[in-house]
Enzyme design. Structure first.
Site, PDB file in Angstrom:
ATOM      1  N   ILE A  28       7.468  33.780   4.260  1.00 45.58           N
ATOM      2  CA  ILE A  28       6.688  34.979   4.588  1.00 45.58           C
ATOM      3  C   ILE A  28       5.949  34.718   5.899  1.00 45.58           C
ATOM      4  O   ILE A  28       5.233  33.722   6.033  1.00 45.58           O
ATOM      5  CB  ILE A  28       5.693  35.301   3.450  1.00 45.58           C
ATOM      6  N   LYS A  29       6.160  35.634   6.843  1.00 39.94           N
ATOM      7  CA  LYS A  29       5.574  35.430   8.177  1.00 39.94           C
ATOM      8  C   LYS A  29       4.317  36.285   8.291  1.00 39.94           C
ATOM      9  O   LYS A  29       4.359  37.500   8.062  1.00 39.94           O
ATOM     10  CB  LYS A  29       6.617  35.855   9.214  1.00 39.94           C
ATOM     11  N   VAL A  30       3.216  35.628   8.651  1.00 40.61           N
ATOM     12  CA  VAL A  30       1.934  36.336   8.788  1.00 40.61           C
ATOM     13  C   VAL A  30       1.354  36.015  10.156  1.00 40.61           C
ATOM     14  O   VAL A  30       1.593  34.939  10.710  1.00 40.61           O
ATOM     15  CB  VAL A  30       0.935  35.930   7.670  1.00 40.61           C
TER      16      VAL A  30
END
Ligand code: G3P
Length: 217
Positions: free
Chosen positions: A82-84
């Site tokens: 998951i890219k934040v």
């Protein structure tokens, strides 16, 4: 050096993946736009093809909304990272997902200070954007060196994922420093093979071979 491919172009990923050169994939909202595909559909297709981590990015700004979006993205496949973004809300979401056992890629990193925060928030990957620093006349490669030194000083396990790579030289320079991963567009990865002396040598061999009048097989 692990190779991630920075694209949502399934055909381009497949070409490199068939050669065993794809250790993972990174996407972002701009790359999804470029692909013209639905984010869930294209990400699933990529996850089915590639064994390594596939980064899919949230677009919300508040941590609770990022967590909602990231949970949906993580449900696509077990190999989703998951890219934040590197904001306080992004780091809250990072801590949440890291504690829940998910891979997290903290993106839009432009300083060593930001990279320290991401490591402390449990990031699996930190993505410093080296090309965009070069764009504003700073040295993106120096940032990779700074982060490598600091992470090694304290044994942080967060992997350095050198991003916004624009040239073969970027790959060589960050490789010398010891980046864990590079993510680059397929065109840059493919251009790593180019060398005029290879072309010249091959032309000479072909010319000489033709003069022998021989055939193999
Ligand atoms: O991985 C980050 C990358 O997609 C950004 O690259 O070339 O738009 O700075 P660029």
């Amino acid at each position: 050096m692990k190779f991630f491919v920075d694209t949502a172009d399934v055909a381009a990923i497949k070409e490199l993946n068939d050669l065993g050169m794809v250790d993972g994939v990174t996407t972002n909202p701009s790359l999804i736009l470029k692909s013209g595909r639905d984010i869930i559909e294209v990400t699933k297709e990529i996850c089915d093809m590639v064994e390594g981590p596939v980064s899919a990015e949230v677009v919300a700004e508040k941590a609770e909304d990022m967590i909602r979006e990231g949970t949906k993205l993580a449900a696509i496949a077990p190999n989703i990272a998951i890219k934040v973004p590197l904001t306080w809300d992004g780091l809250k979401a990072c801590r949440h997902f890291s504690d829940a056992g998910h891979m997290v890629n903290v993106t839009l990193c432009f300083s060593a200070a930001q990279a320290i925060l991401a490591a402390k928030a449990g990031a699996t990957f930190i993505s410093p954007f080296i090309g965009r620093l070069d764009d504003i006349h700073l040295d993106g490669v120096d940032l990779i060196a700074d982060i490598r030194e600091i992470y090694d000083n304290y044994g942080y396990e967060t992997q350095i994922l050198a991003a916004s790579i624009r040239s073969v030289n970027h790959i060589i320079e960050v490789g010398k420093i010891g980046t864990d991963v590079i993510t680059a567009p397929p065109s840059v990865i493919k251009s790593m093979i180019n060398h005029p002396l290879t072309d010249k040598g091959l032309a000479q061999f072909n010319e000489d071979w033709a003069k022998t009048g021989q055939k193999i097989g």
